[in-house]
Design a protein around this motif. Structure first.
Motif, mmCIF file in Angstrom:
data_model
loop_
_atom_site.group_PDB
_atom_site.id
_atom_site.type_symbol
_atom_site.label_atom_id
_atom_site.label_comp_id
_atom_site.label_asym_id
_atom_site.label_seq_id
_atom_site.Cartn_x
_atom_site.Cartn_y
_atom_site.Cartn_z
ATOM 1 N N ALA A 68 38.675 34.308 41.093
ATOM 2 C CA ALA A 68 39.875 33.479 40.912
ATOM 3 C C ALA A 68 41.119 34.350 40.825
ATOM 4 N N GLN A 69 40.993 35.517 40.162
ATOM 5 C CA GLN A 69 42.142 36.413 40.051
ATOM 6 C C GLN A 69 42.572 36.936 41.418
ATOM 7 N N ARG A 70 41.611 37.290 42.245
ATOM 8 C CA ARG A 70 41.954 37.767 43.590
ATOM 9 C C ARG A 70 42.704 36.698 44.371
ATOM 10 N N MET A 71 42.320 35.441 44.178
ATOM 11 C CA MET A 71 42.944 34.352 44.923
ATOM 12 C C MET A 71 44.408 34.172 44.546
ATOM 13 N N ILE A 72 44.750 34.423 43.275
ATOM 14 C CA ILE A 72 46.129 34.182 42.819
ATOM 15 C C ILE A 72 46.887 35.455 42.491
ATOM 16 N N ASP A 73 46.349 36.611 42.900
ATOM 17 C CA ASP A 73 47.013 37.883 42.580
ATOM 18 C C ASP A 73 48.472 37.905 43.027
ATOM 19 N N TYR A 74 48.766 37.226 44.140
ATOM 20 C CA TYR A 74 50.136 37.241 44.676
ATOM 21 C C TYR A 74 51.154 36.695 43.686
ATOM 22 N N SER A 75 50.693 35.920 42.693
ATOM 23 C CA SER A 75 51.608 35.295 41.731
ATOM 24 C C SER A 75 52.050 36.256 40.630
ATOM 25 N N GLY A 76 51.261 37.298 40.402
ATOM 26 C CA GLY A 76 51.530 38.175 39.268
ATOM 27 C C GLY A 76 50.977 37.648 37.957
ATOM 28 N N LEU A 77 50.411 36.443 37.949
ATOM 29 C CA LEU A 77 49.838 35.861 36.737
ATOM 30 C C LEU A 77 48.391 36.292 36.559
ATOM 31 N N ARG A 78 47.874 36.120 35.344
ATOM 32 C CA ARG A 78 46.480 36.447 35.039
ATOM 33 C C ARG A 78 45.720 35.168 34.739
ATOM 34 N N VAL A 79 44.511 35.067 35.291
ATOM 35 C CA VAL A 79 43.707 33.875 35.037
ATOM 36 C C VAL A 79 43.331 33.818 33.560
ATOM 37 N N TYR A 80 43.226 32.593 33.056
ATOM 38 C CA TYR A 80 42.792 32.393 31.669
ATOM 39 C C TYR A 80 41.265 32.461 31.641
ATOM 40 N N ARG A 81 40.719 33.299 30.778
ATOM 41 C CA ARG A 81 39.270 33.482 30.699
ATOM 42 C C ARG A 81 38.739 32.700 29.497
ATOM 43 N N HIS A 82 38.135 31.552 29.783
ATOM 44 C CA HIS A 82 37.578 30.753 28.686
ATOM 45 C C HIS A 82 36.273 31.353 28.182
ATOM 46 N N ARG A 83 35.621 32.165 29.027
ATOM 47 C CA ARG A 83 34.503 33.013 28.653
ATOM 48 C C ARG A 83 34.791 34.378 29.259
ATOM 49 N N PRO A 84 34.105 35.440 28.835
ATOM 50 C CA PRO A 84 34.516 36.786 29.246
ATOM 51 C C PRO A 84 34.703 36.988 30.749
ATOM 52 N N HIS A 85 33.853 36.389 31.573
ATOM 53 C CA HIS A 85 33.958 36.631 33.015
ATOM 54 C C HIS A 85 34.159 35.326 33.793
ATOM 55 N N ARG A 86 34.668 34.309 33.117
ATOM 56 C CA ARG A 86 34.784 32.989 33.754
ATOM 57 C C ARG A 86 36.212 32.470 33.646
ATOM 58 N N ALA A 87 36.639 31.777 34.685
ATOM 59 C CA ALA A 87 37.942 31.117 34.725
ATOM 60 C C ALA A 87 37.733 29.656 35.085
ATOM 61 N N ILE A 88 38.774 28.857 34.892
ATOM 62 C CA ILE A 88 38.679 27.416 35.166
ATOM 63 C C ILE A 88 39.588 27.059 36.341
ATOM 64 N N VAL A 89 38.988 26.356 37.304
ATOM 65 C CA VAL A 89 39.721 25.834 38.455
ATOM 66 C C VAL A 89 39.605 24.310 38.419
ATOM 67 N N VAL A 90 40.723 23.657 38.643
ATOM 68 C CA VAL A 90 40.785 22.185 38.618
ATOM 69 C C VAL A 90 41.169 21.690 39.998
ATOM 70 N N LEU A 91 40.353 20.804 40.564
ATOM 71 C CA LEU A 91 40.647 20.158 41.844
ATOM 72 C C LEU A 91 40.971 18.702 41.563
ATOM 73 N N MET A 92 42.063 18.201 42.160
ATOM 74 C CA MET A 92 42.424 16.815 41.849
ATOM 75 C C MET A 92 43.113 16.130 43.014
ATOM 76 N N LEU A 93 42.945 14.824 43.039
ATOM 77 C CA LEU A 93 43.680 13.950 43.953
ATOM 78 C C LEU A 93 44.612 13.091 43.121
ATOM 79 N N MET A 94 45.896 13.107 43.465
ATOM 80 C CA MET A 94 46.874 12.222 42.847
ATOM 81 C C MET A 94 47.339 11.212 43.890
ATOM 82 N N ARG A 95 47.377 9.943 43.492
ATOM 83 C CA ARG A 95 47.976 8.894 44.336
ATOM 84 C C ARG A 95 49.218 8.394 43.616
#
Length: 247
Positions: free
Chosen positions: A43-70
């Motif tokens: 996940a960090q590699r995917m968003i490295d361009y932002s300069g932000l750091r992924v939030y690690r809810h567990r030591p080696h895990r991040a959370i990704v949310v997929l959603m549809l808004m109407r």
């Protein structure tokens, strides 16, 4: 786009000849969402361009949310929107663990929409990475949708129905920070959300990935896989403030 501050103190933006007064109001929308635990380094590699750091809810895990808004009734008109959001630490924060998850922000990595006006407004006002896409939505059980960009499937999802959540637990307005990085500029946008008619369930989602580059990015996170949880919200009311650039 032009930007001004009228006498009332509320800023205004002119997009495609239409004046939008901030904050932008979404009066009626519905949402289908799924949350996944993925490899934090991927996940960090995917968003490295932002300069932000992924939030690690567990030591080696991040959370990704997929959603549809109407979006059914709002200042940007009716439109459909798919989002890939990665939970991130706010700039300067190093918090981690489930206990502090509510302090994390959401970085918006993918944001296809089906309307030209919301595309222009989203990119110009908030720096959201909106691109034009085609959506297919199927009502029923399961509820499902597909998003295609330039004729290539990006992602499809089917949602099993969840269990209703008491409105007393969801009625309180929620303040959420979203981050975007467009053309090298990092921005933070604060939004307020009020939910009603919420249903949750563990898992409950089937994902299909196509051959669009967005699908390849999701596959690099280990998707498709079982969701931590999924939800459907019958009505979402939202406001979006002006974005703030982060140096």
């Amino acid at each position: 786009m032009s930007h001004s501050t009228p006498a009332s103190g509320s800023s205004q933006h002119t997009v495609a000849g239409t004046v939008l007064t901030m904050p932008v109001q979404i009066r009626t929308a519905d949402q289908h969402m799924a949350m996944f635990s993925v490899d934090a380094d991927a996940a960090q590699r995917m968003i490295d361009y932002s300069g932000l750091r992924v939030y690690r809810h567990r030591p080696h895990r991040a959370i990704v949310v997929l959603m549809l808004m109407r979006y059914l009734d709002g200042d940007l008109g009716p439109y459909l929107e798919y989002g890939t959001n990665v939970m991130v630490n706010r700039p300067g924060s190093q918090e981690a663990g489930l206990r502090h998850l509510s302090s994390a922000g959401a970085f918006v990595h993918h944001l296809p929409v089906d309307g030209e006006f919301t595309l222009q407004a989203g990119r110009q006002i908030w720096g959201y990475p909106k691109v034009l896409a085609d959506f297919t939505v199927r009502e029923g059980r399961p509820f499902g949708f597909e998003v295609s960009i330039d004729g290539r499937l990006a992602v499809g999802m089917d949602f099993a129905p969840g269990l209703p959540v008491p409105s007393a637990l969801t009625a309180k307005p929620q303040v959420q920070s979203t981050y975007s990085c467009l053309d090298g500029v990092l921005r933070e946008t604060e939004g307020t959300m009020r939910l009603s008619g919420v249903r949750y369930r563990p898992g409950g989602v089937r994902i299909r990935l196509g051959d669009h580059p967005y699908a390849n990015e999701l596959a690099a996170l280990g998707l498709p896989k079982r969701a931590l949880l999924s939800s459907a919200v019958r009505n979402v009311q939202m406001t979006f403030a002006d974005a703030k650039e982060i140096s």
